[in-house]
Write a protein that holds these residues in place. Sequence first.
Motif, mmCIF file in Angstrom:
data_model
loop_
_atom_site.group_PDB
_atom_site.id
_atom_site.type_symbol
_atom_site.label_atom_id
_atom_site.label_comp_id
_atom_site.label_asym_id
_atom_site.label_seq_id
_atom_site.Cartn_x
_atom_site.Cartn_y
_atom_site.Cartn_z
ATOM 1 N N GLY A 30 -4.721 -28.703 -7.653
ATOM 2 C CA GLY A 30 -4.152 -28.977 -6.342
ATOM 3 C C GLY A 30 -4.886 -28.231 -5.250
ATOM 4 O O GLY A 30 -6.002 -27.727 -5.458
ATOM 5 N N TYR A 31 -4.253 -28.147 -4.066
ATOM 6 C CA TYR A 31 -4.867 -27.524 -2.893
ATOM 7 C C TYR A 31 -3.971 -26.413 -2.348
ATOM 8 O O TYR A 31 -2.746 -26.482 -2.441
ATOM 9 C CB TYR A 31 -5.054 -28.544 -1.763
ATOM 10 N N GLU A 32 -4.593 -25.453 -1.720
ATOM 11 C CA GLU A 32 -3.892 -24.437 -0.950
ATOM 12 C C GLU A 32 -4.359 -24.555 0.501
ATOM 13 O O GLU A 32 -5.524 -24.263 0.807
ATOM 14 C CB GLU A 32 -4.201 -23.030 -1.493
ATOM 15 N N ASP A 33 -3.477 -25.034 1.389
ATOM 16 C CA ASP A 33 -3.817 -25.106 2.813
ATOM 17 C C ASP A 33 -3.651 -23.717 3.423
ATOM 18 O O ASP A 33 -2.563 -23.127 3.337
ATOM 19 C CB ASP A 33 -2.889 -26.089 3.524
ATOM 20 N N ILE A 34 -4.699 -23.207 4.057
ATOM 21 C CA ILE A 34 -4.675 -21.811 4.504
ATOM 22 C C ILE A 34 -5.236 -21.682 5.920
ATOM 23 O O ILE A 34 -6.288 -22.239 6.242
ATOM 24 C CB ILE A 34 -5.496 -20.912 3.552
ATOM 25 N N TYR A 48 -3.401 -11.597 7.584
ATOM 26 C CA TYR A 48 -2.359 -12.621 7.568
ATOM 27 C C TYR A 48 -2.884 -13.880 6.886
ATOM 28 O O TYR A 48 -4.035 -14.288 7.097
ATOM 29 C CB TYR A 48 -1.933 -12.989 8.990
ATOM 30 N N MET A 49 -2.049 -14.515 6.072
ATOM 31 C CA MET A 49 -2.382 -15.805 5.475
ATOM 32 C C MET A 49 -1.145 -16.696 5.528
ATOM 33 O O MET A 49 -0.074 -16.308 5.037
ATOM 34 C CB MET A 49 -2.842 -15.657 4.022
ATOM 35 N N ASP A 50 -1.315 -17.868 6.118
ATOM 36 C CA ASP A 50 -0.212 -18.817 6.224
ATOM 37 C C ASP A 50 -0.701 -20.158 5.693
ATOM 38 O O ASP A 50 -1.828 -20.576 5.974
ATOM 39 C CB ASP A 50 0.240 -18.955 7.681
ATOM 40 N N GLY A 51 0.126 -20.829 4.932
ATOM 41 C CA GLY A 51 -0.267 -22.116 4.377
ATOM 42 C C GLY A 51 0.740 -22.576 3.349
ATOM 43 O O GLY A 51 1.929 -22.271 3.447
ATOM 44 N N GLY A 52 0.265 -23.278 2.347
ATOM 45 C CA GLY A 52 1.161 -23.742 1.310
ATOM 46 C C GLY A 52 0.418 -24.516 0.253
ATOM 47 O O GLY A 52 -0.639 -25.094 0.505
ATOM 48 N N PRO A 68 4.817 -16.532 4.468
ATOM 49 C CA PRO A 68 3.387 -16.227 4.588
ATOM 50 C C PRO A 68 3.068 -14.835 4.047
ATOM 51 O O PRO A 68 3.925 -13.947 4.000
ATOM 52 C CB PRO A 68 3.129 -16.289 6.096
ATOM 53 N N PHE A 69 1.801 -14.651 3.662
ATOM 54 C CA PHE A 69 1.318 -13.338 3.236
ATOM 55 C C PHE A 69 1.015 -12.462 4.452
ATOM 56 O O PHE A 69 0.560 -12.953 5.494
ATOM 57 C CB PHE A 69 0.024 -13.464 2.427
ATOM 58 N N ALA A 70 1.238 -11.168 4.305
ATOM 59 C CA ALA A 70 0.788 -10.168 5.280
ATOM 60 C C ALA A 70 0.651 -8.854 4.546
ATOM 61 O O ALA A 70 1.511 -8.492 3.739
ATOM 62 C CB ALA A 70 1.773 -10.036 6.440
ATOM 63 N N PHE A 71 -0.469 -8.153 4.803
ATOM 64 C CA PHE A 71 -0.644 -6.849 4.146
ATOM 65 C C PHE A 71 -1.581 -5.987 4.975
ATOM 66 O O PHE A 71 -2.448 -6.484 5.702
ATOM 67 C CB PHE A 71 -1.171 -7.005 2.714
ATOM 68 N N GLY A 72 -1.379 -4.683 4.866
ATOM 69 C CA GLY A 72 -2.201 -3.736 5.598
ATOM 70 C C GLY A 72 -3.547 -3.516 4.927
ATOM 71 O O GLY A 72 -3.692 -3.679 3.712
#
Length: 315
Positions: A30-34, A48-52, A68-72
């Motif tokens: 499949g795909y990961e839209d990012i 930051y990473m936003d998608g699905g 969404p992902f977020a990390f320092g």
Amino acid sequence: MAEPSEWQTRIAGEWHGRPSLFDGTGTWQGYEDIRRSSVFEDGKTTYYMDGGLEGGGPMAGRFRLGAPFAFGVVDSDSNRVYTGPDFHGTGQPYGGFVDAHYYGPGWQVDLNTWNHVLPDGETQVYSSTLYQGWAVVGCFNGVYRRTTDYDANPETRDAIAAFLKDETRNGPTPYILPTKQAGAYSGTCELWGADQKLIGDVTVSVELEPVDLLRTRQHVTWSGALDRTYTVEARRDGFRHFYEGPDAWGNAISFGRANYPSLHFTDVWKAKGREYMIDAAPGMTAGETLTVAYELFEGNVLTCVLHGVLTWEAS
């Protein structure tokens, strides 16, 4: 840190991609839209990473999340430290290439991510091999494009939409080299030491001598800051590849357009690499633009990193 690192400056802006997901056998899922960005603000860096995930087959439950992902990030050109909460680990830049090893609690996998910002500064070749312990359970990989005005500029959005359409079509395409035409992929690559300092340029040539539809003799030459010439008989079996001497021995597995070889030379050196055919498309053809990244080891010690872009010329 009062100012962003060189790597942080290199990856500024927002990057758009549609990487494909493959299982551990190399089968597309499949795909990961990012949309992702790494923001330096008030002396701190946050990723930051936003998608699905679209599709995913039996892997969908593991790699689909509800936020969404977020990390320092502890920003540095030596060791970039990922401080969570969504990823924990480190990454080491070597010019336009970074090798990152970290753990994602949401996906419950250990990741080895290779990001290669190409010389145009606007294209990034990405892959994350996904591990359960020592076993590869999957791989995300794809090509990203940078924008700085996506939300404000309709032309930018149209260009990215066209790019993502191409990635959708091309992402599942299996890695393959020309099977009937002799020629060579060649170009100038950068060589970086394990100390993350530039050593110099290396002219790379991968000359192909097709034997039949599944076997090709590869005559490889590195010259300049690193000198080595070797020949291997390369054999393809589906997504699996084998390098059967006389000057190096090893194997590889491909996930879509990316091939991941492990080579043992007849001396103390060995190589771990990624060869990514960024313009491969469906059909009975091979691509003409091959991005390469190799980590070279003397014994078990990382000694240098070689990366660049090679282009095809038939002979």
